[in-house]
Design a protein around this motif. Sequence first.
Motif, PDB file in Angstrom:
ATOM      1  N   PHE A  18       0.942  -1.262   0.276  1.00 17.20           N
ATOM      2  CA  PHE A  18       0.232   0.089   0.155  1.00 17.20           C
ATOM      3  C   PHE A  18       0.688   1.439  -0.213  1.00 17.20           C
ATOM      4  O   PHE A  18       0.636   2.286  -0.727  1.00 17.20           O
ATOM      5  CB  PHE A  18      -0.932   0.053   1.393  1.00 17.20           C
ATOM      6  CG  PHE A  18      -1.700  -1.090   0.954  1.00 17.20           C
ATOM      7  CD1 PHE A  18      -2.321  -1.585   0.129  1.00 17.20           C
ATOM      8  CD2 PHE A  18      -2.977  -1.456   2.452  1.00 17.20           C
ATOM      9  CE1 PHE A  18      -3.559  -2.978   0.055  1.00 17.20           C
ATOM     10  CE2 PHE A  18      -3.697  -2.676   2.627  1.00 17.20           C
ATOM     11  CZ  PHE A  18      -3.877  -3.153   1.141  1.00 17.20           C
ATOM     12  N   ILE A  19       2.180   1.382   0.483  1.00 22.50           N
ATOM     13  CA  ILE A  19       2.403   2.233   0.539  1.00 22.50           C
ATOM     14  C   ILE A  19       3.383   2.446   0.010  1.00 22.50           C
ATOM     15  O   ILE A  19       3.730   3.854  -0.547  1.00 22.50           O
ATOM     16  CB  ILE A  19       3.534   2.304   1.861  1.00 22.50           C
ATOM     17  CG1 ILE A  19       3.091   2.590   3.659  1.00 22.50           C
ATOM     18  CG2 ILE A  19       4.774   3.456   2.241  1.00 22.50           C
ATOM     19  CD1 ILE A  19       3.697   2.555   4.668  1.00 22.50           C
ATOM     20  N   THR A  20       4.200   1.870  -1.085  1.00 23.41           N
ATOM     21  CA  THR A  20       5.026   1.883  -2.369  1.00 23.41           C
ATOM     22  C   THR A  20       4.090   2.256  -2.799  1.00 23.41           C
ATOM     23  O   THR A  20       4.230   2.398  -4.191  1.00 23.41           O
ATOM     24  CB  THR A  20       5.109   0.114  -2.985  1.00 23.41           C
ATOM     25  OG1 THR A  20       5.867  -0.196  -1.494  1.00 23.41           O
ATOM     26  CG2 THR A  20       6.391   0.297  -3.966  1.00 23.41           C
ATOM     27  N   THR A  21       2.378   1.814  -3.462  1.00 20.25           N
ATOM     28  CA  THR A  21       2.084   2.493  -3.990  1.00 20.25           C
ATOM     29  C   THR A  21       0.870   3.532  -3.947  1.00 20.25           C
ATOM     30  O   THR A  21       1.257   4.270  -4.901  1.00 20.25           O
ATOM     31  CB  THR A  21       0.165   1.176  -4.320  1.00 20.25           C
ATOM     32  OG1 THR A  21       0.566   0.221  -4.216  1.00 20.25           O
ATOM     33  CG2 THR A  21      -0.586   1.374  -5.434  1.00 20.25           C
ATOM     34  N   PHE A  22       1.739   3.848  -2.954  1.00 24.50           N
ATOM     35  CA  PHE A  22       1.010   5.603  -2.648  1.00 24.50           C
ATOM     36  C   PHE A  22       2.034   6.701  -3.703  1.00 24.50           C
ATOM     37  O   PHE A  22       1.992   7.271  -3.827  1.00 24.50           O
ATOM     38  CB  PHE A  22       0.841   5.387  -1.652  1.00 24.50           C
ATOM     39  CG  PHE A  22       0.880   6.946  -0.556  1.00 24.50           C
ATOM     40  CD1 PHE A  22      -0.782   8.106  -0.351  1.00 24.50           C
ATOM     41  CD2 PHE A  22       1.711   7.237   0.018  1.00 24.50           C
ATOM     42  CE1 PHE A  22      -0.135   8.868  -0.418  1.00 24.50           C
ATOM     43  CE2 PHE A  22       2.220   8.978   0.169  1.00 24.50           C
ATOM     44  CZ  PHE A  22       0.648   9.549   0.079  1.00 24.50           C
ATOM     45  N   LEU A  23       3.361   6.124  -2.851  1.00 25.52           N
ATOM     46  CA  LEU A  23       4.559   6.557  -3.318  1.00 25.52           C
ATOM     47  C   LEU A  23       4.012   6.641  -4.718  1.00 25.52           C
ATOM     48  O   LEU A  23       4.699   7.628  -5.016  1.00 25.52           O
ATOM     49  CB  LEU A  23       5.398   6.264  -2.758  1.00 25.52           C
ATOM     50  CG  LEU A  23       5.475   6.378  -1.698  1.00 25.52           C
ATOM     51  CD1 LEU A  23       7.473   6.042  -0.930  1.00 25.52           C
ATOM     52  CD2 LEU A  23       6.697   7.613  -0.914  1.00 25.52           C
ATOM     53  N   TYR A  24       4.024   5.989  -5.797  1.00 28.11           N
ATOM     54  CA  TYR A  24       4.730   5.476  -6.837  1.00 28.11           C
ATOM     55  C   TYR A  24       2.769   6.667  -7.266  1.00 28.11           C
ATOM     56  O   TYR A  24       3.449   6.848  -8.749  1.00 28.11           O
ATOM     57  CB  TYR A  24       3.829   3.970  -7.576  1.00 28.11           C
ATOM     58  CG  TYR A  24       3.400   4.184  -8.789  1.00 28.11           C
ATOM     59  CD1 TYR A  24       5.104   3.629 -10.105  1.00 28.11           C
ATOM     60  CD2 TYR A  24       2.568   3.848  -9.425  1.00 28.11           C
ATOM     61  CE1 TYR A  24       4.837   3.468 -10.768  1.00 28.11           C
ATOM     62  CE2 TYR A  24       2.136   3.658 -11.487  1.00 28.11           C
ATOM     63  CZ  TYR A  24       4.033   4.177 -11.805  1.00 28.11           C
ATOM     64  OH  TYR A  24       3.679   3.767 -13.126  1.00 28.11           O
ATOM     65  N   PHE A  25       1.912   6.491  -7.050  1.00 28.14           N
ATOM     66  CA  PHE A  25       1.233   7.443  -7.530  1.00 28.14           C
ATOM     67  C   PHE A  25       1.025   9.264  -7.078  1.00 28.14           C
ATOM     68  O   PHE A  25       0.078   9.975  -7.363  1.00 28.14           O
ATOM     69  CB  PHE A  25      -0.163   6.780  -6.908  1.00 28.14           C
ATOM     70  CG  PHE A  25      -0.337   5.464  -8.145  1.00 28.14           C
ATOM     71  CD1 PHE A  25      -1.161   6.085  -9.381  1.00 28.14           C
ATOM     72  CD2 PHE A  25      -0.379   4.459  -7.491  1.00 28.14           C
ATOM     73  CE1 PHE A  25      -1.411   5.008  -9.844  1.00 28.14           C
ATOM     74  CE2 PHE A  25      -1.279   3.576  -8.570  1.00 28.14           C
ATOM     75  CZ  PHE A  25      -1.778   3.516  -9.865  1.00 28.14           C
ATOM     76  N   SER A  26       1.700   8.346  -5.809  1.00 28.01           N
ATOM     77  CA  SER A  26       1.990  10.514  -4.909  1.00 28.01           C
ATOM     78  C   SER A  26       1.661  11.699  -6.261  1.00 28.01           C
ATOM     79  O   SER A  26       1.544  12.845  -6.346  1.00 28.01           O
ATOM     80  CB  SER A  26       2.428  10.257  -4.603  1.00 28.01           C
ATOM     81  OG  SER A  26       4.128  10.244  -4.929  1.00 28.01           O
ATOM     82  N   PRO A  27       2.858  11.340  -7.687  1.00 28.60           N
ATOM     83  CA  PRO A  27       2.772  12.843  -8.313  1.00 28.60           C
ATOM     84  C   PRO A  27       1.674  13.315  -8.345  1.00 28.60           C
ATOM     85  O   PRO A  27       1.335  14.098  -9.102  1.00 28.60           O
ATOM     86  CB  PRO A  27       3.604  12.220  -9.009  1.00 28.60           C
ATOM     87  CG  PRO A  27       4.909  10.842  -9.030  1.00 28.60           C
ATOM     88  CD  PRO A  27       3.454  10.615  -7.775  1.00 28.60           C
ATOM     89  N   LEU A  28       0.483  11.998  -9.160  1.00 26.50           N
ATOM     90  CA  LEU A  28      -0.661  12.603  -9.569  1.00 26.50           C
ATOM     91  C   LEU A  28      -2.399  13.291  -7.904  1.00 26.50           C
ATOM     92  O   LEU A  28      -2.775  13.902  -8.307  1.00 26.50           O
ATOM     93  CB  LEU A  28      -1.164  11.224 -10.054  1.00 26.50           C
ATOM     94  CG  LEU A  28      -0.640  10.710 -11.716  1.00 26.50           C
ATOM     95  CD1 LEU A  28      -1.107   9.814 -11.863  1.00 26.50           C
ATOM     96  CD2 LEU A  28      -0.123  11.441 -12.117  1.00 26.50           C
ATOM     97  N   THR A  29      -1.464  12.575  -6.926  1.00 25.81           N
ATOM     98  CA  THR A  29      -2.341  12.717  -6.194  1.00 25.81           C
ATOM     99  C   THR A  29      -1.492  14.436  -5.602  1.00 25.81           C
ATOM    100  O   THR A  29      -1.999  15.750  -5.487  1.00 25.81           O
ATOM    101  CB  THR A  29      -1.803  12.337  -5.063  1.00 25.81           C
ATOM    102  OG1 THR A  29      -2.236  10.867  -5.236  1.00 25.81           O
ATOM    103  CG2 THR A  29      -2.676  12.903  -3.192  1.00 25.81           C
ATOM    104  N   TYR A  30      -0.286  15.041  -5.904  1.00 19.19           N
ATOM    105  CA  TYR A  30       0.574  16.296  -4.884  1.00 19.19           C
ATOM    106  C   TYR A  30       1.304  17.096  -6.360  1.00 19.19           C
ATOM    107  O   TYR A  30       1.082  18.530  -5.888  1.00 19.19           O
ATOM    108  CB  TYR A  30       1.585  15.559  -4.493  1.00 19.19           C
ATOM    109  CG  TYR A  30       1.502  15.498  -3.682  1.00 19.19           C
ATOM    110  CD1 TYR A  30       0.862  16.178  -2.206  1.00 19.19           C
ATOM    111  CD2 TYR A  30       2.242  14.048  -2.871  1.00 19.19           C
ATOM    112  CE1 TYR A  30       1.011  15.816  -0.576  1.00 19.19           C
ATOM    113  CE2 TYR A  30       2.162  13.929  -1.380  1.00 19.19           C
ATOM    114  CZ  TYR A  30       1.628  14.037  -0.395  1.00 19.19           C
ATOM    115  OH  TYR A  30       1.420  13.518   0.819  1.00 19.19           O
TER     116      TYR A  30
END
Length: 431
Positions: free
Chosen positions: A400-412
Motif C-alpha cells: 500500500f505504501i509503495t503504491t501510494f508513493l508511486y501515485f503520489s505525483p498525481l496526488t500532489y
Amino acid sequence: MREKYIYPAILAILSFFTHFSFLNFPNQVVFDETHYGKFVSDYLNRSYFFDIHPPLSKLLATLSAYLGHFTSNFDFASIGETFTDPNFIYLRIIPAIAGFLLPLVIYFLAKQIGISTIGSFFAGTVAVFENSLLVQSKFLLIDGILLFFGFSSILFYLLYRNKKNIWWLVLSAFFLGTTISTKWTGASFLAICLLIETISLIHEKKLARLKNFAILLFIPILFYIGTFAVHFSILTKSGEGDAFMSQNFQQKRFVEKFIELNVVMLNESRNLTTSHPYTSKWYTWPLMTRPIFYWENGNQRIYSIGNPFIYWFGLLAILILFIHTVFRTKFFIKKRHAVMFILFGYCINFFPYMLLTRITFLYYYLASLVFAIMAIALLIDLIENKKIKNCCYIILLFIFITTFLYFSPLTYGFSLSTQSQINHTWFSSWR
C-alpha cells in the motif's frame, strides 16, 4: 500502556506530513474549488448564493478564510486560475485538518468494534496512505470534511455504548448534526446509530432507551436548522442565488425561508443534468475504473485517483465477509458484531447511489472505502497464528505504501514526463 500513546502519535505524525505537505501547491484553483471558493467569496461579500448542499462546510471555510485575511474579490472563474492572494491557503485548512484527523478516528473506531490495537493501527495507517482520501482533503472540497464528521459521530456513539456515559451520546449527536449539515448523504451515519439503537430496543425491551432516539434526532435537527440561521444572517445582499428562489424570498423570519430553500435544494439535486467527462457509475467504484482529473499545468497533473490495491483488497475483504455471513460460517463468530457493523456501514453508504439518476463520481464511494479498509484489518486480525498475521500486516502495508508513493505525483501534482504519465494511468479508462 505505551501502545496507547505510541500508535496514535505515529499516525498523527504520518497523517500530518501527508496532508499538510505542499498544501499551498498548486497556487491555482483546483476542480470544485471553482464552486466552493466562489461561495466563500459570496459569504465574505454577504451576497446571496445557492448550493444544493447544506451550509456548514462552506461556513467553516469562510471562517478560516476570514481569520486568514483572504481577500474576497477573487472570482474563481475557472480551474487553473492563479490565486492573487497568498492567503488562499486558508481556504484549504479546514479540509486538511479533517483529512489529518480521519486516520486517528479510524484507529479509535476500529478499536471500539473489537479489532486489536495493532489491527486498528494498520487500518489507520492504510487510511493515511490512501491517495483518493488524501486528495479529497487537500483542497477546498467538502467530502473530506463529511468523512471526518461522519466517522467521528460513529466513534462517539460506540464510546457511549461501551462506556455508558451519556455525554458520549450527546457528542455523537452533535457530530451527526455537523455531518448532515455538510451533506445530506451524511444521513447514512445517522442511520447506523439508529439501527443499532433499534436492535438494542428490541432485544432489551427497555422504553428508557427511547431517550437515546430523542437525543440522536433532536440535536442533529436543531444543529442543522441552526446552520441555516447563520447562513441567512450572513447573506443579506442580493446575489446570483436569487434566481433560484421566489421573488420575495429575502423578505420571508426564518421558517418560510428555511423550508423553501430546502425544497429547492432537493429539487435541484434531483434534476441535476450537468455532464462531466470523468463521471462514473456506482458499480465501477469498488474497482476504481474511473478516477477524476482535477487539475493540469504543463507536465503537472492532479487526479483524484485511489490507491488501487487498497480498493481491490478492500472489495475482496467485503466480499469475503458477505460470503461468510450468508453461509453463517463459524470463522467470524468471535467478531460477529464487528462484521455486521462493517457490512452495514459499507452498504448504507454505497447502495443508495444505485438509485441516483444524475451524474456521480468516484469520491462518492469514500465512506464505503473506509469500511472496506476496516474489513481488511478485521480479516487479518482473525488469523490466529501471530507470525502469519504480522507478516500479512507488513506485506500489505509495504504494498500500500509503495503504491501510494508511486501515485503520489498525481496526488500532489508533481511534474511527470509524458511517458511517465502514461505509465501511471494503467488502464485506458483512467485517462
